[in-house]
Design a protein around this motif. Structure first.
Motif, PDB file in Angstrom:
ATOM      1  N   ASP A  67       0.793  -1.094   0.009  1.00  0.00           N
ATOM      2  CA  ASP A  67      -0.055  -0.027   0.144  1.00  0.00           C
ATOM      3  C   ASP A  67       0.833   1.250   0.114  1.00  0.00           C
TER       4      ASP A  67
ATOM      5  N   ARG B  63      -3.423  -0.585  -4.217  1.00  0.00           N
ATOM      6  CA  ARG B  63      -2.825  -1.918  -3.131  1.00  0.00           C
ATOM      7  C   ARG B  63      -3.498  -3.299  -3.517  1.00  0.00           C
ATOM      8  N   LYS B  64      -4.905  -3.433  -4.088  1.00  0.00           N
ATOM      9  CA  LYS B  64      -5.217  -4.721  -4.272  1.00  0.00           C
ATOM     10  C   LYS B  64      -4.734  -5.139  -5.616  1.00  0.00           C
TER      11      LYS B  64
ATOM     12  N   GLN C 288      -7.457 -14.699  -3.749  1.00  0.00           N
ATOM     13  CA  GLN C 288      -8.641 -13.766  -2.938  1.00  0.00           C
ATOM     14  C   GLN C 288      -8.375 -13.772  -1.450  1.00  0.00           C
TER      15      GLN C 288
ATOM     16  N   VAL D 235      -4.961 -11.976  -0.680  1.00  0.00           N
ATOM     17  CA  VAL D 235      -5.131 -10.593  -1.015  1.00  0.00           C
ATOM     18  C   VAL D 235      -5.688  -9.991   0.385  1.00  0.00           C
ATOM     19  N   GLU D 236      -6.955 -10.590   0.768  1.00  0.00           N
ATOM     20  CA  GLU D 236      -7.570 -10.000   1.791  1.00  0.00           C
ATOM     21  C   GLU D 236      -6.669 -10.345   3.146  1.00  0.00           C
TER      22      GLU D 236
ATOM     23  N   LEU E 234      -3.845  -7.444   2.954  1.00  0.00           N
ATOM     24  CA  LEU E 234      -4.276  -5.758   3.117  1.00  0.00           C
ATOM     25  C   LEU E 234      -4.537  -5.672   4.709  1.00  0.00           C
TER      26      LEU E 234
END
Length: 446
Positions: free
Chosen positions: A144, A156-157, A218, A221-222, A225
């Motif tokens: 980020d 950031r994603k 996914q 990623v979650e 972050l």
């Protein structure tokens, strides 16, 4: 071949010097060139190459100084968009240094322009990988920091997804016995779960690092972050500084104006007082911000977190030796150019800080406005005072107006270092308010 890790504890920054057949290569060197020159002299070598993994956000690199003063070639991914002469290295490109080879590995995720460098020994066998801010011991580099900085920007994603690919397609296939040499260790704000170990192996990281265990993209990623620490004000500034290249250290700090007395100070300009909190409370210049410059502390990080790179400031220390040291530490993040003047604190400084009656506070905490300046992640682990107003220290200069001044204010952090800075901010911002620093006494309330 010899490899030496040169570690800066204050910035939790690891850089590397490698020598083979009298030729020395550096990876991600810090601002001060001397440790690397000492390495070259010890091994009767010449510094011929600097490998930059990416434009760092948390420290100023000396790559340009090594190029200008010593003729070293700077190697970096061409996506960085630098403004100095360099040789581009893309995925799979190789450079021979003595009898060893550096192979570039494109490893985006922390930044979109990141290279790691795989070191092949004299026999051509993979020996170590210099991972920069892509792979740490126990973590991977946060995604980020490049949404508003750098030549190539990415959200950031997108970067988190790139990191998933980097972990699984670049690092995972490497042999288990390859050594992992990262650019940071525990205490750095470039990650959130870093180990206190300063190096590892690919095999150990496959077993112990969370990033190798989350198989669904996914979910990766979650998780990646979630819970990242705050971003200091100076991070985007240092990205741009490193893209351009910092001036030679000695020349730059020589240009910092030295002031003989406080009479030369311009009104309205921020004053950063680097003395210990007891000396500061006993007498300081009006409106000074107390960021202590003590061995083992995080002076550079908090200077860059609390002072914007768009504002100039005066730097104050206890004596000439401490002043010189503080200027060098400011320069490690490229902040020496912001110093409007540096001076030794006057013997009769006009302002004294209020002292807290600890027994009275313990007996009647309800008579005080308590301000918790710890980070959100720290507060989430448990409040120390249920009634405390929560404002993280990096936000305190901008949010001080949210605090009521009808009661005395007590500032606390986790151990006492940050609360000295927090109390000094509120002394400056809340004219007429009574402000106390709970300091290390906070430990009695945990």
């Amino acid at each position: 071949m010899k490899i030496e890790q040169i570690y800066d504890k204050a910035l939790a920054h690891g850089s590397y010097a490698i020598v083979s057949e009298g030729q020395v290569a550096l990876v991600d060197p810090g601002r001060d060139p001397q440790p690397y020159l000492d390495f070259a002299e010890k091994h009767h070598g010449t510094i011929v190459a600097v490998f930059e993994t990416h434009p760092h956000a948390d420290f100023a690199s000396s790559h340009l100084e090594f190029q200008q003063r010593f003729g070293a070639t700077v190697y970096i991914n061409p996506k960085v968009g630098v403004s100095y002469p360099f040789l581009p290295l893309q995925h799979g490109d190789e450079v021979r240094i003595g009898k060893v080879t550096f192979r570039a590995l494109f490893t985006p995720g922390h930044s979109p322009d990141h290279n790691a460098y795989l070191l092949l020994d004299e026999a051509g066998k993979p020996h170590a990988v210099f991972t920069g801010d892509s792979l740490f011991v126990g973590d991977v580099g946060r995604p980020d920091l490049r949404e508003g900085a750098g030549h190539v920007k990415a959200n950031r994603k997108e970067l988190a997804g790139m990191m998933y690919d980097t972990v699984n397609t670049v690092f995972a296939p490497l042999p288990d016995d390859v050594l992992v040499y990262p650019a940071h260790g525990a205490g750095s704000l470039c990650g959130k779960n870093m180990s206190t170990e300063l190096y590892s192996t690919i095999g150990q990281q496959k077993e112990e690092n969370w990033a190798f265990h989350v198989k669904e993209k996914q979910a990766f990623v979650e998780s990646f972050l979630d819970g990242q620490p705050f971003i200091p004000k100076y991070f985007p500034y240092d990205v741009e500084l490193n893209r351009k290249g910092a001036d030679p250290l000695a020349e730059s700090i020589e240009r910092v104006p030295r002031l003989a007395s406080a009479e030369a100070l311009e009104k309205g300009v921020l004053i950063v007082d680097t003395r210990n909190q007891e000396a500061f409370k006993a007498g300081h210049l009006n409106g000074a911000l107390n960021i202590q410059n003590k061995e083992g502390d995080k002076f550079e990080t908090w200077l860059g977190a609390l002072v914007s790179p768009t504002e100039s400031f005066y730097l104050v220390a206890e004596d000439e030796e401490a002043l010189a040291a503080a200027i060098v530490r400011a320069a490690k993040i490229g902040y020496e150019k912001l110093i409007k003047g540096a001076l030794v604190n006057p013997a009769q400084a006009p302002v004294k800080s209020d002292r807290l009656d600890l027994n009275e506070f313990k007996a009647h905490p309800e008579r005080y406005t308590i301000v918790d300046i710890r980070n959100q992640s720290e507060v989430a682990t448990g409040k120390i005072f249920d009634s405390a107003v929560e404002i993280p220290l990096p936000e305190l200069r901008d949010r001080s107006g949210e605090l009521a001044t009808d009661k005395p204010i007590v500032v606390h952090c986790a151990g006492g270092y940050r609360s000295a800075a927090g109390a000094s901010i509120l002394e400056r911002k809340l004219a007429g308010a009574t402000v106390y620093d709970l300091s290390e006494a906070v430990k009695e309330f945990k």
